[in-house]
Design an enzyme around this catalytic site. Structure first.
Site, PDB file in Angstrom:
ATOM      1  N   LYS A   1      51.167 -12.342   6.762  1.00  0.00           N
ATOM      2  CA  LYS A   1      50.954 -10.951   7.627  1.00  0.00           C
ATOM      3  C   LYS A   1      49.558 -11.114   7.793  1.00  0.00           C
ATOM      4  O   LYS A   1      48.593 -10.492   7.053  1.00  0.00           O
ATOM      5  CB  LYS A   1      51.267  -9.827   6.851  1.00  0.00           C
ATOM      6  CG  LYS A   1      51.442  -8.639   7.473  1.00  0.00           C
ATOM      7  CD  LYS A   1      51.166  -7.276   6.936  1.00  0.00           C
ATOM      8  CE  LYS A   1      49.833  -7.053   6.666  1.00  0.00           C
ATOM      9  NZ  LYS A   1      48.620  -6.999   7.672  1.00  0.00           N
TER      10      LYS A   1
ATOM     11  N   CYS B   1      32.695 -10.692   3.133  1.00  0.00           N
ATOM     12  CA  CYS B   1      32.805 -10.566   1.772  1.00  0.00           C
ATOM     13  C   CYS B   1      31.671 -11.257   1.039  1.00  0.00           C
ATOM     14  O   CYS B   1      31.055 -10.600   0.065  1.00  0.00           O
ATOM     15  CB  CYS B   1      33.981 -10.446   1.006  1.00  0.00           C
ATOM     16  SG  CYS B   1      34.825 -12.184   1.239  1.00  0.00           S
TER      17      CYS B   1
ATOM     18  N   GLU C   1      29.849  -1.834  -0.069  1.00  0.00           N
ATOM     19  CA  GLU C   1      29.861  -3.081   0.904  1.00  0.00           C
ATOM     20  C   GLU C   1      29.584  -2.449   2.088  1.00  0.00           C
ATOM     21  O   GLU C   1      30.277  -1.701   3.000  1.00  0.00           O
ATOM     22  CB  GLU C   1      31.216  -3.696   0.794  1.00  0.00           C
ATOM     23  CG  GLU C   1      31.196  -5.047   1.262  1.00  0.00           C
ATOM     24  CD  GLU C   1      32.652  -5.910   1.190  1.00  0.00           C
ATOM     25  OE1 GLU C   1      33.609  -4.915   0.742  1.00  0.00           O
ATOM     26  OE2 GLU C   1      32.510  -7.174   0.970  1.00  0.00           O
TER      27      GLU C   1
ATOM     28  N   GLU D   1      41.328 -11.987  -3.367  1.00  0.00           N
ATOM     29  CA  GLU D   1      39.834 -12.252  -2.747  1.00  0.00           C
ATOM     30  C   GLU D   1      39.390 -10.893  -2.235  1.00  0.00           C
ATOM     31  O   GLU D   1      39.898 -10.412  -1.057  1.00  0.00           O
ATOM     32  CB  GLU D   1      39.806 -13.296  -1.868  1.00  0.00           C
ATOM     33  CG  GLU D   1      40.137 -14.793  -2.015  1.00  0.00           C
ATOM     34  CD  GLU D   1      39.345 -15.519  -2.981  1.00  0.00           C
ATOM     35  OE1 GLU D   1      38.119 -14.881  -3.333  1.00  0.00           O
ATOM     36  OE2 GLU D   1      39.437 -16.452  -3.586  1.00  0.00           O
TER      37      GLU D   1
END
Ligand code: ADP
Length: 499
Positions: free
Chosen positions: A192, A302, A399, A268
């Site tokens: 997906k 990331c 982040e 992850e």
């Protein structure tokens, strides 16, 4: 989908490419409409224009895709490893031949500059080639038990049907990093892709089919209902593995669902990478590394450096040199030549980056360049440098996922390490020093799954990518990558010489 910046020929090329991309779900080898023919729009973040309308899967569609993966599992696991590998290898070759299409498609749906998109085709494609080679190197062991009464056989078997959820920031590489090792190991899968960038996965699925992938081995569900579709698939007892790349909050939620079904998981998740510059660093190299670590993918990685920790004696010099480079970055639609910074993925991302910058400035940080939303169609934010950032500010903790450098001074190595490790994330760290012993100490004291020592980009298909702490579980790529899709099976037989 045209803009005033695009020539008619380029616009025609874009239209032709987009028209060639499948618009349906791939289930059991057939391109299929979603339940009730539901569909959703995909947009170009550089213009806001709709570039495609594709099938919007329901939870029932998701389960049908899993049905197909389950049906194909036995035969795929029994397919010769060399055959599995050669399908991956052929897909890699097709991708090389079609680099320009794949790159343009990523630029159109995600916004990254074309040069970077070509880089992703090379990097993302490499997982296909790497795991084509690993498919034939799955081994076990055989030995005598310590008592001498039996023979112990240890084999590696495919885990079984997998479910992959991928993010929008690297539409190709995040898909190949999961698909290639799983298929090499003999697992089938449902993928997906992110609803913001589903077209690259549909394109890739087409290449895999062209390369001879049997029906049902890879199934694609595109959907705006990520939660309900995923819940239905994750609750199905036939599923054996979840691999997810995305934010930590979504990852935590998925881990809870995976626990109910005792699934193997590879996660992850987010990062908050520190980038350390010591007083003995080669500052030119550090500035080059900083540009790569921060501005690749418009800061939306990331692995992006999130916190620049710089020794107080070189902090001003580093900030000045970096700011000179940042002001020279060219912002624009990724298809325009010379552009190095494309748009952020959507308005939500722009609002988040803007709020983090405003909060940092309100907390005393100094803006050396940038800091604002760019007033033009699309979702652009100025490349930004902030100094004097407080370690208590949200921008130091969260982040950023945008083109913003935050510089914080440190006093000595112990202070640098404490600041670097003061986060729940642990994906990657970067350090610039010319002192070998210091470098060796940092390898052991920085709490991250990966480290760039005097380099600003670490990703490689041959390397085990992954984090510790809230950055994730498991590794993708390298010799380790295929083991995420293999289960150990132990068999005992009696000593054949004893009656
Ligand atoms: P981002 O905020 O950067 O988009 P997300 O973690 O939300 O990162 O998205 C990564 C992937 O996770 C995407 O494919 C998205 O559709 C999917 N996703 C988001 N929410 C859920 C959920 N509740 N369940 C399953 N998948 C989800």
């Amino acid at each position: 989908m045209t803009t005033e910046l695009t020539s008619p020929q380029l616009a025609a090329r874009e239209a032709e490419l987009l028209a060639s991309i499948p618009h349906q779900l791939l289930i059991g080898g057939r391109w299929t409409d979603a339940d009730g023919q539901a569909a959703f729009d995909v947009r170009d973040p550089a213009t806001g224009a709709v570039i495609a309308t594709i099938a919007d899967a329901s939870p029932a569609d998701g389960v049908h895709a899993l049905d197909a993966a389950v049906a194909a599992q036995h035969a795929w696991a029994a397919t010769a490893p060399r055959t599995r590998g050669e399908i991956l290898r052929r897909t890699w070759e097709l991708l090389q031949e079609r680099t320009e299409e794949a790159a343009l498609l990523m630029t159109l749906e995600m916004g990254k500059p074309l040069a970077e998109a070509r880089g992703e085709v090379a990097y993302g494609g490499e997982f296909l080639r790497w795991f084509a080679e690993e498919a034939v190197r799955i081994t076990g062991r055989f030995g005598t038990n310590p008592e001498g009464t039996g023979r112990m056989l240890v084999a590696q078997r495919p885990v079984g049907p997998c479910y992959f959820i991928t993010p929008w920031n690297f539409p190709l590489a995040m898909a190949t990093r999961k698909i290639a090792p799983a298929l090499a190991a003999g697992c089938t899968a449902v993928i997906k892709p992110a609803e913001l960038t589903p077209l690259t996965t549909l394109f890739l699925a087409g290449l895999l089919r062209e390369a001879g992938l049997p029906d049902g081995v890879l199934n694609v569900v595109t959907t705006t209902q990520a939660g309900p579709v995923s819940d239905a698939i994750l609750a199905d007892p036939r599923l054996r593995k979840l691999s997810f790349t995305g934010s930590t909050p979504v990852g935590v939620k998925l881990l809870k669902s995976a626990a109910d079904n005792v699934l193997r998981t590879s996660m992850e998740l987010g990062g908050n990478a520190p980038f350390l510059v010591f007083e003995d660093a080669d500052l030119d190299a550090a500035v080059d590394g900083a540009i790569a670590a921060k501005f690749r993918n418009i800061g939306q990685a990331c692995t992006a450096a999130n916190r620049f920790l710089v020794h107080e004696s070189v902090a001003d010099e580093f900030a000045q040199r970096l700011t000179a480079r940042v002001t020279a970055l060219r912002v624009g639609r990724g298809t325009e030549s010379g552009v190095t910074i494309g748009p952020l993925i959507d308005g939500r991302a722009v609002a988040k980056v803007g709020a983090l910058v405003d909060d940092a400035v309100a907390g005393g940080a100094e803006l050396l360049t940038g800091g604002h939303v760019i007033d033009r169609p699309g979702t652009f934010f100025e490349p930004t440098v902030l100094t004097g950032v407080s370690v208590d500010s949200a921008i130091f903790r969260d982040e950023i996922f945008g083109p913003v450098v935050t510089i914080v001074p440190f006093s000595d190595e112990a202070d640098a390490v404490t600041k670097a490790n003061s986060t729940q994330y642990g994906l990657v760290s970067y350090a610039y020093t010319q002192d070998l012993r210091r470098g060796q100490r940092l390898i052991e004291s920085l709490d991250t799954g990966m480290m760039g020592l005097n380099v600003g980009v670490v990703s490689n298909a041959a390397a085990p990518f992954g984090g510790v702490k809230h950055s994730g579980i498991g590794r993708e790529g390298g010799a380790e990558g295929i083991h995420e899709y293999l289960e150990t099976k132990y068999v005992l037989t009696p000593d054949p010489f004893q009656s």
